[in-house]
Design an enzyme around this catalytic site. Structure first.
Site, PDB file in Angstrom:
ATOM      1  N   SER A  46      18.621  20.488 -17.391  1.00  0.00           N
ATOM      2  CA  SER A  46      17.496  20.263 -16.486  1.00  0.00           C
ATOM      3  C   SER A  46      16.215  19.904 -17.220  1.00  0.00           C
ATOM      4  O   SER A  46      15.166  19.698 -16.595  1.00  0.00           O
ATOM      5  CB  SER A  46      17.255  21.512 -15.623  1.00  0.00           C
ATOM      6  OG  SER A  46      16.926  22.619 -16.433  1.00  0.00           O
ATOM      7  N   ASN A 132      16.447  34.028 -14.284  1.00  0.00           N
ATOM      8  CA  ASN A 132      16.399  33.990 -12.830  1.00  0.00           C
ATOM      9  C   ASN A 132      15.001  34.275 -12.309  1.00  0.00           C
ATOM     10  O   ASN A 132      14.493  33.573 -11.428  1.00  0.00           O
ATOM     11  CB  ASN A 132      17.398  34.992 -12.244  1.00  0.00           C
ATOM     12  CG  ASN A 132      18.827  34.657 -12.597  1.00  0.00           C
ATOM     13  OD1 ASN A 132      19.098  33.615 -13.195  1.00  0.00           O
ATOM     14  ND2 ASN A 132      19.746  35.531 -12.243  1.00  0.00           N
ATOM     15  N   THR A 179       0.562   2.853  25.206  1.00  0.00           N
ATOM     16  CA  THR A 179       1.737   3.699  25.390  1.00  0.00           C
ATOM     17  C   THR A 179       2.927   2.749  25.509  1.00  0.00           C
ATOM     18  O   THR A 179       2.797   1.662  26.097  1.00  0.00           O
ATOM     19  CB  THR A 179       1.644   4.576  26.663  1.00  0.00           C
ATOM     20  OG1 THR A 179       1.582   3.741  27.822  1.00  0.00           O
ATOM     21  CG2 THR A 179       0.402   5.470  26.611  1.00  0.00           C
ATOM     22  N   HIS A 180       4.043   3.133  24.943  1.00  0.00           N
ATOM     23  CA  HIS A 180       5.235   2.267  24.894  1.00  0.00           C
ATOM     24  C   HIS A 180       4.915   0.924  24.232  1.00  0.00           C
ATOM     25  O   HIS A 180       5.575  -0.085  24.502  1.00  0.00           O
ATOM     26  CB  HIS A 180       5.796   2.023  26.296  1.00  0.00           C
ATOM     27  CG  HIS A 180       6.093   3.273  27.064  1.00  0.00           C
ATOM     28  ND1 HIS A 180       7.236   4.001  26.888  1.00  0.00           N
ATOM     29  CD2 HIS A 180       5.351   3.939  27.994  1.00  0.00           C
ATOM     30  CE1 HIS A 180       7.216   5.060  27.691  1.00  0.00           C
ATOM     31  NE2 HIS A 180       6.074   5.061  28.361  1.00  0.00           N
ATOM     32  N   SER A 301       3.311 -14.005  -0.543  1.00  0.00           N
ATOM     33  CA  SER A 301       4.706 -14.422  -0.455  1.00  0.00           C
ATOM     34  C   SER A 301       5.046 -15.324  -1.625  1.00  0.00           C
ATOM     35  O   SER A 301       4.232 -16.135  -2.062  1.00  0.00           O
ATOM     36  CB  SER A 301       4.949 -15.158   0.860  1.00  0.00           C
ATOM     37  OG  SER A 301       6.179 -15.852   0.831  1.00  0.00           O
ATOM     38  N   LYS A 307       0.732 -16.416   3.455  1.00  0.00           N
ATOM     39  CA  LYS A 307       1.028 -15.035   3.832  1.00  0.00           C
ATOM     40  C   LYS A 307       0.107 -14.018   3.152  1.00  0.00           C
ATOM     41  O   LYS A 307      -0.292 -14.175   2.008  1.00  0.00           O
ATOM     42  CB  LYS A 307       2.480 -14.687   3.478  1.00  0.00           C
ATOM     43  CG  LYS A 307       3.536 -15.405   4.291  1.00  0.00           C
ATOM     44  CD  LYS A 307       3.568 -14.951   5.732  1.00  0.00           C
ATOM     45  CE  LYS A 307       3.992 -13.510   5.873  1.00  0.00           C
ATOM     46  NZ  LYS A 307       5.363 -13.265   5.349  1.00  0.00           N
ATOM     47  N   ASN A 309       0.663  -9.909   3.092  1.00  0.00           N
ATOM     48  CA  ASN A 309       1.582  -8.880   3.563  1.00  0.00           C
ATOM     49  C   ASN A 309       1.022  -7.472   3.372  1.00  0.00           C
ATOM     50  O   ASN A 309       0.470  -7.166   2.309  1.00  0.00           O
ATOM     51  CB  ASN A 309       2.912  -8.992   2.802  1.00  0.00           C
ATOM     52  CG  ASN A 309       3.583 -10.334   3.023  1.00  0.00           C
ATOM     53  OD1 ASN A 309       3.518 -10.895   4.102  1.00  0.00           O
ATOM     54  ND2 ASN A 309       4.223 -10.847   1.979  1.00  0.00           N
ATOM     55  N   GLU A 314       3.491  -0.751   4.638  1.00  0.00           N
ATOM     56  CA  GLU A 314       4.939  -0.739   4.841  1.00  0.00           C
ATOM     57  C   GLU A 314       5.613   0.313   3.972  1.00  0.00           C
ATOM     58  O   GLU A 314       6.538   1.012   4.418  1.00  0.00           O
ATOM     59  CB  GLU A 314       5.504  -2.125   4.540  1.00  0.00           C
ATOM     60  CG  GLU A 314       5.116  -3.171   5.575  1.00  0.00           C
ATOM     61  CD  GLU A 314       5.567  -4.571   5.190  1.00  0.00           C
ATOM     62  OE1 GLU A 314       5.709  -5.408   6.099  1.00  0.00           O
ATOM     63  OE2 GLU A 314       5.765  -4.837   3.982  1.00  0.00           O
ATOM     64  N   GLN A 346      19.103  25.339  -8.894  1.00  0.00           N
ATOM     65  CA  GLN A 346      18.511  24.373  -9.813  1.00  0.00           C
ATOM     66  C   GLN A 346      18.119  23.094  -9.077  1.00  0.00           C
ATOM     67  O   GLN A 346      17.261  22.333  -9.548  1.00  0.00           O
ATOM     68  CB  GLN A 346      19.489  24.045 -10.950  1.00  0.00           C
ATOM     69  CG  GLN A 346      18.930  23.072 -11.973  1.00  0.00           C
ATOM     70  CD  GLN A 346      19.825  22.937 -13.186  1.00  0.00           C
ATOM     71  OE1 GLN A 346      19.998  23.882 -13.943  1.00  0.00           O
ATOM     72  NE2 GLN A 346      20.412  21.762 -13.374  1.00  0.00           N
ATOM     73  N   LYS A 349      14.048  21.684  -7.778  1.00  0.00           N
ATOM     74  CA  LYS A 349      12.909  21.082  -8.451  1.00  0.00           C
ATOM     75  C   LYS A 349      12.774  19.581  -8.236  1.00  0.00           C
ATOM     76  O   LYS A 349      11.684  19.084  -7.932  1.00  0.00           O
ATOM     77  CB  LYS A 349      12.961  21.394  -9.952  1.00  0.00           C
ATOM     78  CG  LYS A 349      12.755  22.862 -10.218  1.00  0.00           C
ATOM     79  CD  LYS A 349      13.254  23.275 -11.567  1.00  0.00           C
ATOM     80  CE  LYS A 349      13.476  24.765 -11.582  1.00  0.00           C
ATOM     81  NZ  LYS A 349      14.521  25.213 -10.625  1.00  0.00           N
TER      82      LYS A 349
END
Length: 486
Positions: A46, A132, A179-180, A301, A307, A309, A314, A346, A349
């Site tokens: 680890s 431990n 809404t929607h 792009s 473009k 973006n 995203e 283990q 982490k």
């Protein structure tokens, strides 16, 4: 990290490394005639990810060493030599000069191996301690700091939203609420931005609760049953700044609720960041045109030169799946484990480390995006000022004049349908105003509700999206953020 390594009393051969040369023995080598198979070592290793807890491991070892001296298990000279060796190990790791050995299966082995090379008495610092309780102490220390850091970033993003909301409110910017994903009623842009701010405040509350449950010291629980040595867990807890000490040694070494709590808080934050990112993606499209992204927080792009973006938004949307996956995966790991420690733990982490890193980076990107984004007032107001968005206000005008809401809803809906049935789409809004103005139950007074920005300004109930209510809300948001910063 190994599970049930023995607690070795001060001065024993095993504690001192036995006959094995320094750097070649594991903490549990005395029970076995040979070392672990290469495949097992590779699976168990680890160090590549837990080495980031080196400062916490050294802090816990330092506290444990001082406690051992206080209870008479180490001399003052031994204590001072071990503490000095630990300081050098910390400097070597922080400075990049630490020479890692092939047998350093985890950060705990590495620190103890190197400290023992520097000071023979360091072989005694594992007295009364198991990996431990050692590893979960380190993880609790690390998680406390991580929560503080990530909540600071989230708080900063919430403050940015509040600042931009103030600017939008001063400029009287409004947009259609949805809404929607259909235009519904007009609200202030400040109201919309503040909504994301309130969601982030809830994330801060969740993570604060996770931190409170993290703030419990397990050091002194040993492998699972405590120790016959005169240890004082309260001393180490106080030195490490823990707010409480474990009550049950079995629970102390097996409890990873604090990891699950933190992962849940981070996953919820990721969901909220995703929703914010989704709206930026929509708003920056040509179809919406509500925002213009700064060049520093957009990409182009490889084929289409026109473009721009919204990659940052995203990716914020995408990272939520990763964070939810970490939570679901870890809960699945925990669900069937018997008490007390199992090697499965283990797996706590990597998801936690990655979740913290992911949220911190995503928040940073969205904060920069929101600080620099430009809002298109004309595009937003076109949707907000559409007379159809004020249809509810006409129905409420009827209610205020004594008509039951369901009847008012049906009457206005019929007028909306008649207006939409008109042959010319460009005249439908004016036709709705004419129909309302000419209706015997409505008239010119009711038609005024359709004239912008009448419907927007009519929102006056507490917490609503009209300008007067938003003024009050922004004051409350600022106060909540100020309280959260404490």
């Amino acid at each position: 990290m190994s599970d049930d390594d023995a607690q070795h009393p001060a001065g024993s051969d095993i504690a001192a490394g036995g006959t094995s040369p320094p750097g070649t023995a594991t903490l549990w080598h005395g029970r076995f005639a040979t070392g672990p198979a290469e495949a097992l070592s590779a699976l168990s290793d680890s160090l590549p990810f837990d080495r980031r807890m080196f400062a916490e491991d050294i802090a816990a070892s330092r506290a444990h060493t001082r406690m051992l001296c206080d209870v008479g298990l180490l001399s003052v000279d031994e204590r001072d030599g071990i503490v000095e060796a630990l300081a050098q190990v910390e400097a070597e790791i922080a400075g990049g000069s630490m020479a890692w050995a092939p047998t350093d299966e985890d950060i705990h082995t590495a620190v103890e191996r190197r400290a023992t090379e520097l000071c023979a008495a360091a072989a005694k610092m594992h007295t009364g301690r198991s990996r431990n309780d050692q590893v979960v102490t380190d993880l609790r220390l690390w998680t406390r700091v991580a929560i503080d850091e990530v909540t600071g970033s989230i708080h900063g993003l919430a403050c940015t939203l509040a600042e931009r909301a103030r600017e939008a409110h001063s400029a009287d910017l409004r947009l259609p609420g949805y809404t929607h994903l259909q235009q519904a009623q007009p609200v202030g842009l400040a109201h919309h931005l503040a909504a994301h701010g309130w969601a982030l405040l809830r994330d801060l509350q969740r993570l604060s609760e996770a931190r409170r449950r993290t703030d419990v010291s397990p050091l002194g629980a040993g492998a699972l049953a405590g120790s016959s040595l005169p240890l004082d867990p309260a001393l180490t807890a106080a030195e490490l700044g823990f707010g409480a000490v474990f009550e049950n040694s079995l629970d102390a070494v097996s409890d990873r609720d604090f990891v699950a709590d933190t992962l849940h808080g981070l996953a919820m934050t990721g969901v909220h960041l995703s929703r914010l990112g989704e709206e930026i993606v929509l708003w920056s499209s040509a179809e919406f045109g509500f925002v213009e992204l700064d060049d520093a927080f957009a990409t182009g792009s490889s084929m289409m030169p026109q473009k721009k973006n919204p990659d940052a938004a995203e990716l914020a949307r995408a990272k939520a799946g990763r964070l939810v996956g970490h939570l679901a995966g870890f809960l699945t790991t925990l669900k069937g484990l018997p008490l007390a420690y199992n090697k499965d733990l283990q797996e706590d982490k990597e998801p936690l480390f990655d979740a913290v890193d992911t949220v911190r980076l995503t928040v940073m990107a969205l904060d920069g995006l929101l600080r620099t984004v430009g809002f298109n007032a004309d595009a937003m107001s076109r949707g907000a000022d559409d007379p159809f968005a004020a249809a509810t206000d006409v129905a409420e005008w009827l209610v205020a004049n004594g008509m039951p809401f369901r009847d008012a809803h049906a009457l206005v809906a019929a007028l909306v349908r008649d207006a939409l049935d008109g042959p010319d789409p460009d005249t439908r809004a004016n036709r709705l105003i004419e129909l309302v103005s000419g209706h015997p139950d409505l008239g010119p007074s009711a038609a005024q509700r359709l004239v912008p920005p009448g419907a927007y300004r009519a929102r006056t109930t507490p917490g609503s999206g009209g300008p007067d209510a938003v003024s009050v809300q922004l004051d409350r948001l600022d106060a909540a953020l100020a309280a959260a910063s404490g």
